[in-house]
Structure formats: structure tokens, C-alpha cells
Design a protein around this motif. Structure first.
Motif, short mmCIF file in Angstrom:
data_model
loop_
_atom_site.label_atom_id
_atom_site.label_comp_id
_atom_site.label_asym_id
_atom_site.label_seq_id
_atom_site.Cartn_x
_atom_site.Cartn_y
_atom_site.Cartn_z
N ALA A 136 -51.14 0.45 2.45
CA ALA A 136 -50.74 1.16 3.81
C ALA A 136 -49.18 0.67 4.20
CB ALA A 136 -51.67 0.94 4.64
N VAL A 137 -48.56 1.60 4.69
CA VAL A 137 -47.18 1.30 5.21
C VAL A 137 -47.47 1.05 7.06
CG1 VAL A 137 -44.91 2.06 6.05
CG2 VAL A 137 -45.69 2.45 4.00
N GLY A 138 -47.41 -0.12 7.22
CA GLY A 138 -47.58 -0.60 8.96
C GLY A 138 -46.72 0.34 9.86
N GLN A 139 -45.34 0.29 9.58
CA GLN A 139 -44.23 0.85 10.38
C GLN A 139 -43.34 1.34 9.67
OE1 GLN A 139 -43.49 -2.07 13.34
NE2 GLN A 139 -45.14 -1.76 14.74
N ILE A 140 -42.57 2.27 10.13
CA ILE A 140 -41.28 2.85 9.47
C ILE A 140 -40.31 2.65 10.65
CG2 ILE A 140 -39.87 4.81 8.55
CD1 ILE A 140 -42.68 5.94 7.75
N LEU A 141 -39.19 1.78 10.15
CA LEU A 141 -38.30 1.59 11.23
C LEU A 141 -36.90 2.21 10.86
CD1 LEU A 141 -38.58 -2.41 11.42
CD2 LEU A 141 -39.77 -0.72 12.73
N VAL A 142 -36.32 2.91 11.67
CA VAL A 142 -35.38 3.87 11.77
C VAL A 142 -34.27 3.55 12.45
CG1 VAL A 142 -34.65 6.18 11.59
CG2 VAL A 142 -36.93 5.67 10.88
N SER A 143 -32.96 3.79 12.12
CA SER A 143 -31.80 3.75 12.84
C SER A 143 -31.12 5.14 12.89
CB SER A 143 -30.92 2.53 12.41
OG SER A 143 -29.80 2.53 13.20
N ALA A 144 -30.87 5.79 13.97
CA ALA A 144 -30.01 6.92 13.91
C ALA A 144 -28.60 6.62 13.83
CB ALA A 144 -30.14 7.80 15.33
N ALA A 145 -27.85 7.73 13.31
CA ALA A 145 -26.62 7.65 13.03
C ALA A 145 -25.70 7.16 14.04
CB ALA A 145 -25.89 8.94 12.28
N SER A 146 -26.00 7.85 15.41
CA SER A 146 -25.48 7.39 16.73
C SER A 146 -26.34 7.69 17.60
CB SER A 146 -24.22 8.58 16.63
OG SER A 146 -24.63 9.79 17.03
N ASP A 147 -25.87 7.27 18.90
CA ASP A 147 -26.77 7.47 20.20
C ASP A 147 -26.77 9.12 20.32
OD1 ASP A 147 -26.82 4.65 20.99
OD2 ASP A 147 -24.92 4.93 22.02
N GLU A 148 -26.14 9.69 20.02
CA GLU A 148 -26.21 11.22 20.47
C GLU A 148 -27.25 11.77 19.57
OE1 GLU A 148 -23.10 9.62 19.79
OE2 GLU A 148 -22.64 9.62 22.12
N LEU A 149 -27.54 11.14 18.32
CA LEU A 149 -28.33 11.80 17.31
C LEU A 149 -29.53 11.08 17.48
CD1 LEU A 149 -26.16 11.95 14.20
CD2 LEU A 149 -26.78 13.84 15.53
N VAL A 150 -29.97 10.31 18.57
CA VAL A 150 -31.56 9.69 18.71
C VAL A 150 -32.49 10.87 18.80
CG1 VAL A 150 -32.80 8.25 19.87
CG2 VAL A 150 -30.53 7.40 19.12
N SER A 151 -32.15 11.67 19.82
CA SER A 151 -33.23 12.75 20.15
C SER A 151 -33.38 13.46 18.85
CB SER A 151 -32.79 13.53 21.27
OG SER A 151 -33.60 14.62 21.40
N ARG A 152 -32.15 14.04 18.37
CA ARG A 152 -32.34 15.05 17.09
C ARG A 152 -33.11 14.18 15.90
NH1 ARG A 152 -27.10 16.88 13.50
NH2 ARG A 152 -28.27 17.22 11.58
N GLU A 205 -34.14 13.56 3.54
CA GLU A 205 -34.23 14.79 3.82
C GLU A 205 -33.66 14.68 5.49
OE1 GLU A 205 -37.59 17.12 3.37
OE2 GLU A 205 -38.20 16.02 1.65
N VAL A 206 -33.73 13.58 6.04
CA VAL A 206 -33.43 13.58 7.59
C VAL A 206 -31.96 13.17 7.60
CG1 VAL A 206 -33.88 12.47 9.77
CG2 VAL A 206 -35.72 13.05 8.34
N SER A 207 -31.03 13.77 7.95
CA SER A 207 -29.57 13.48 7.91
C SER A 207 -29.09 12.97 9.10
CB SER A 207 -28.80 14.90 7.68
OG SER A 207 -29.04 15.72 8.83
N SER A 208 -29.76 12.77 9.98
CA SER A 208 -29.40 12.03 11.31
C SER A 208 -29.76 10.63 11.19
CB SER A 208 -30.10 12.74 12.42
OG SER A 208 -31.45 13.02 12.47
N VAL A 209 -30.36 10.29 10.15
CA VAL A 209 -30.79 8.84 9.95
C VAL A 209 -29.93 7.92 9.25
CG1 VAL A 209 -32.62 7.30 8.91
CG2 VAL A 209 -33.50 9.11 10.49
N SER A 210 -29.29 6.78 9.50
CA SER A 210 -28.51 6.05 8.72
C SER A 210 -29.16 5.01 7.91
CB SER A 210 -27.55 5.52 9.82
OG SER A 210 -26.57 6.16 10.30
N TYR A 211 -30.01 4.23 8.52
CA TYR A 211 -30.78 3.21 7.73
C TYR A 211 -32.49 3.31 8.23
CZ TYR A 211 -26.11 1.33 7.93
OH TYR A 211 -24.81 0.99 8.07
N ILE A 212 -33.13 2.98 7.07
CA ILE A 212 -34.55 3.18 7.19
C ILE A 212 -35.29 2.15 6.48
CG2 ILE A 212 -34.69 4.79 5.33
CD1 ILE A 212 -37.25 6.05 6.51
N SER A 213 -36.30 1.41 6.77
CA SER A 213 -36.95 0.43 6.39
C SER A 213 -38.60 0.71 6.57
CB SER A 213 -36.63 -0.91 6.55
OG SER A 213 -37.54 -2.19 6.11
N ALA A 214 -39.30 0.50 5.42
CA ALA A 214 -40.92 0.42 5.76
C ALA A 214 -41.13 -0.93 6.09
CB ALA A 214 -41.53 0.64 4.20
#
Length: 406
Positions: free
Chosen positions: A222-238, A95-104
Motif C-alpha cells: 500500500a501507498v500511504g500518501q502521495i505528496l505533490v508540488s504544483a508547478a506554481s501557486d496559480e496552478l494549485v487549484s488546477r 499525465e498531470v502537467s500542472s504537477v512539478s514534483y511527486i513522491s509516494a
């Protein structure tokens, strides 16, 4: 010899007559200037080091952590709430289009054994996007696959520190190691990352499939952390805003209620590191300023003493034709010479401190020409500022009274 040359000759001869006193007088300037040069170089180096370490976390990095809990009015610390779930990870991925990669992510510490060697290290449970989130390449071999994660396969990749302590010069790829007496096959070795901002060794870890670590090593849901990479620098805040909105909705957090999770961005971490660096720099700048002030007062004090000691000499010079401005120039040159000599020595000491810190601590240091110029300018300014009054007092002595002085 010109008048200017004569003034310089007399001034330096006077300073040379009292070498120890001149050195002690310049000591305050030396300390102040050394502090200025060292503060700027070490501070800039620390800032660069902190930014490099934070950027080593990954590209456009966001970290979702378990938040705080409140029970009967008592608030527990970060990590006390563990409401992050694998369903949250799947929802973010879809559902989060501004995210490129994600890892539990899940982490524990365990003893790792190979042959007759053993090493206590961090065991990182991660999903297949983890090296993409962390911008962490595999040096040899390969990272485990999504199929390995779903099947909870007993495979892993090693950090360089673990390889050094378990295998030495032997190639670990394809070898079997034991984690809590469970056999794991090594599929790859990660590139070296170096130290973290907190000084921890990032290469001291074993990365295994998330499901394997969760089920077979930790036995938790339990999931300890969710690590996320935004699609670009400009999209980090979004991306941060979208993550917050989605998790609040999924965790049924009402309007005005506190989040049960915390999101930290790479930008925030860099800003916090810079704020800490600025605080330390401000403290050291204050010390440098006080040292320069004390040095200036020392110069003024010694020059006043020198005027008193050399009253008769001043009277003789005036009697044979020296004007008041010549006497003033002589004492002003002495004060400036003291401060500039102290400034030059201070710059050398400051550069030496920078190199010593770089060698002992391993920080990069950035020698700033502007800081050296500024330090030298301030030392000259101190000499002029604190030497002016004693020079003026000397120039206003009455020649007759000066000649009578014993």
C-alpha cells in the motif's frame, strides 16, 4: 490656576482619597484592555506561526491521502481505504502537467540504533522528489538517488533530532545505523524544520528510499500518501482538479459516488488554521468585551456612590460660584481618569502576557500598535460613557438641598 487646572486638581485629589476603591474600580478596565492587547498579539502571532508551519510542508503543496470506506452502511474513518498505488503515482507523474514534483510516501515508527545509543522515531519512506516537494534541503551529505530507490538500497538521511539523540556532536554522514536490526548507511542530514502545526517535531524522522521501507521494513504494497508540488501557486487549484479527475478515473469511481481518496492543499490547511485562530480570537474578544462592560458598570456605580457621599461638597462648591457644567466636568474627569489609568495598566499587563506566552510556548507574538491605540480609545470611551450619567446627576443637584444633606 485656570478653571481646567482646578477641575483636574479636585478630580485627582478625590480619587487619591480612596486609592483602594479607585484601584478596584479600574480593575475591570485593566482586565478588559489586557485581554484586548493580549488577544490581538497572541492571535496574530499564532496565525503567523501556523502559516509558517504549513508553508514548511513545501511549496504549492498537495497531499493525497487514503479516503474513507463504507461497509454495510457503516462508514470508516480517513485512511481506512488503501487503494492508492504506485501505478497511481506513475500515472500522475506522466499525465498531470500542472504537477512539478511527486513522491509516494509511507510511514512507520521504529527503534533506531547507533552504537550503544537508541531512539524511537518516525521512518519515512519517500522517493527522490521528496525533498523538492517538501522544500527541505540537505544540510550535510546528500539525499539518496532514484537508483537507490529502485534497488531498495539500505541508505537513509536523518532529521536533526535523530542526529542529536544518536550522534551528539559526531558527524553521522557515512556511519551505519540499524533500523529494526537492518543496517542502513547514513548519506545525509536534513536541515532543521521545527515543529508542525500539531506540535509534532518535524525533525524527529529518518527518511529512506520508498521501496526499501516498503519491502524490508513494513512488508506492504500500500501507498500511504502521495505528496505533490504544483508547478506554481496559480496552478494549485488546477492540479487538485486534475488529480481528482485522474484518480476517480483510475479507481473506476462512478458519477455521484464518494471518492476513495482525499486531497488536501496547503491553502485549505492555512484557511482551516486561520478559522480556528479566528474562533479562539472571537472567544477572547468576547471575554474582553464583557470585562470592559463590567469595568464600565463598576465605574458608574462608584461614581454614583461618590456623588452621594460628596453631596454636601457639591453644594458648597455651587454656593461659592461653581456652575453645573463645572461639577459635571469634575466628575466626568474622575471617571475618564479611572478608565484611562486602568487602560494604561491594562496595556502593560497585556504586553507582559504576550511576552510570557512567547517565552513559555515558543510562539511568536506580534505587538500591534493599532490594538494598543484601540484599547486605549475604548478605555476612554468607557470612562465617558459610564461616567456621563453620574456627572450629569451631580451637576443637577439643588445647591440648597445639597447643603442640607447629612
Amino acid at each position: 490656576m485656570t478653571k481646567t487646572g482646578n477641575i483636574l486638581k479636585v478630580a485627582f485629589r478625590a480619587l487619591a482619597r480612596n486609592k483602594l476603591r479607585s484601584l478596584l474600580t479600574a480593575l475591570g478596565i485593566i482586565i478588559g484592555v489586557a485581554c484586548v492587547v493580549a488577544v490581538v498579539g497572541i492571535g496574530e502571532g499564532a496565525r503567523i506561526q501556523a502559516e509558517n508551519q504549513l508553508r514548511s510542508l513545501g511549496t504549492n503543496f498537495l497531499m493525497v491521502m487514503a479516503g474513507t470506506t463504507t461497509s454495510s452502511g457503516a462508514r470508516a474513518g480517513i485512511g481506512s481505504s488503501s487503494k492508492l498505488s504506485e501505478d497511481d503515482v506513475d500515472a500522475i507523474r506522466k499525465e498531470v502537467s500542472s504537477v512539478s514534483y511527486i513522491s509516494a510516501s509511507i510511514r512507520t515508527v521504529a527503534q533506531v540504533i547507533y552504537g550503544n545509543q537508541n531512539w524511537s522515531t518516525s521512518i519515512q519512506g519517500a522517493q527522490v522528489d521528496w525533498p523538492l516537494v517538501r522544500s527541505w534541503n540537505v544540510a550535510t551529505g546528500q539525499f539518496f538517488t532514484d537508483q537507490d530507490d529502485h534497488a531498495a538500497a539500505k541508505v537513509c538521511v536523518l532529521g536533526q533530532t535523530v542526529v542529536t539523540n544518536l550522534f551528539g556532536d559526531e558527524d553521522p554522514v557515512g556511519q551505519m545505523i540499524r533500523i529494526k536490526n537492518i543496517p542502513f548507511k547514513v548519506t545525509g542530514v536534513l536541515e532543521s524544520k521545527g515543529g508542525s502545526l500539531q506540535g509534532a517535531d518535524q525533525d524527529d524522522l529518518v527518511v529512506a528510499p520508498y521501496e526499501t521501507v516498503r519491502k524490508k521494513i513494513m512488508g506492504t504494497t500500500a501507498v500511504g500518501q502521495i505528496l505533490v508540488s504544483a508547478a506554481s501557486d496559480e496552478l494549485v487549484s488546477r492540479a487538485q482538479d486534475e488529480l481528482t479527475a485522474l484518480l476517480r478515473q483510475r479507481h473506476r469511481i462512478g458519477k455521484g459516488a464518494d471518492d476513495d481518496f482525499i486531497i488536501r492543499s496547503q491553502t485549505e490547511m492555512i484557511q482551516q488554521a486561520e478559522a480556528q485562530s479566528q474562533t479562539m480570537s472571537a472567544l477572547l474578544w468576547s471575554i474582553a468585551g464583557v470585562s470592559l462592560l463590567v469595568g464600565g458598570i463598576g465605574i458608574m456605580n462608584i461614581m454614583l456612590v461618590s456623588v452621594t457621599e460628596r453631596t454636601r461638597e457639591i453644594g458648597v462648591r455651587m454656593a461659592i460660584g461653581a456652575r453645573g457644567r463645572d461639577i459635571q466636568a469634575q466628575f466626568l474627569v474622575e471617571a475618564v481618569a479611572l478608565s484611562l489609568t486602568g487602560g494604561a495598566v491594562g496595556i502593560a499587563v497585556g504586553l507582559g502576557i504576550e511576552r510570557t506566552v512567547a517565552r513559555l510556548v515558543g510562539w511568536p507574538v506580534a505587538v500591534q500598535p493599532s490594538a494598543i491605540t484601540l484599547a486605549f480609545f475604548f478605555s476612554a470611551l468607557v470612562g465617558v460613557g459610564f461616567g456621563f450619567y453620574p456627572a450629569l446627576k451631580a451637576s443637577r443637584l439643588d445647591p440648597i438641598e445639597a447643603l442640607r444633606y447629612e
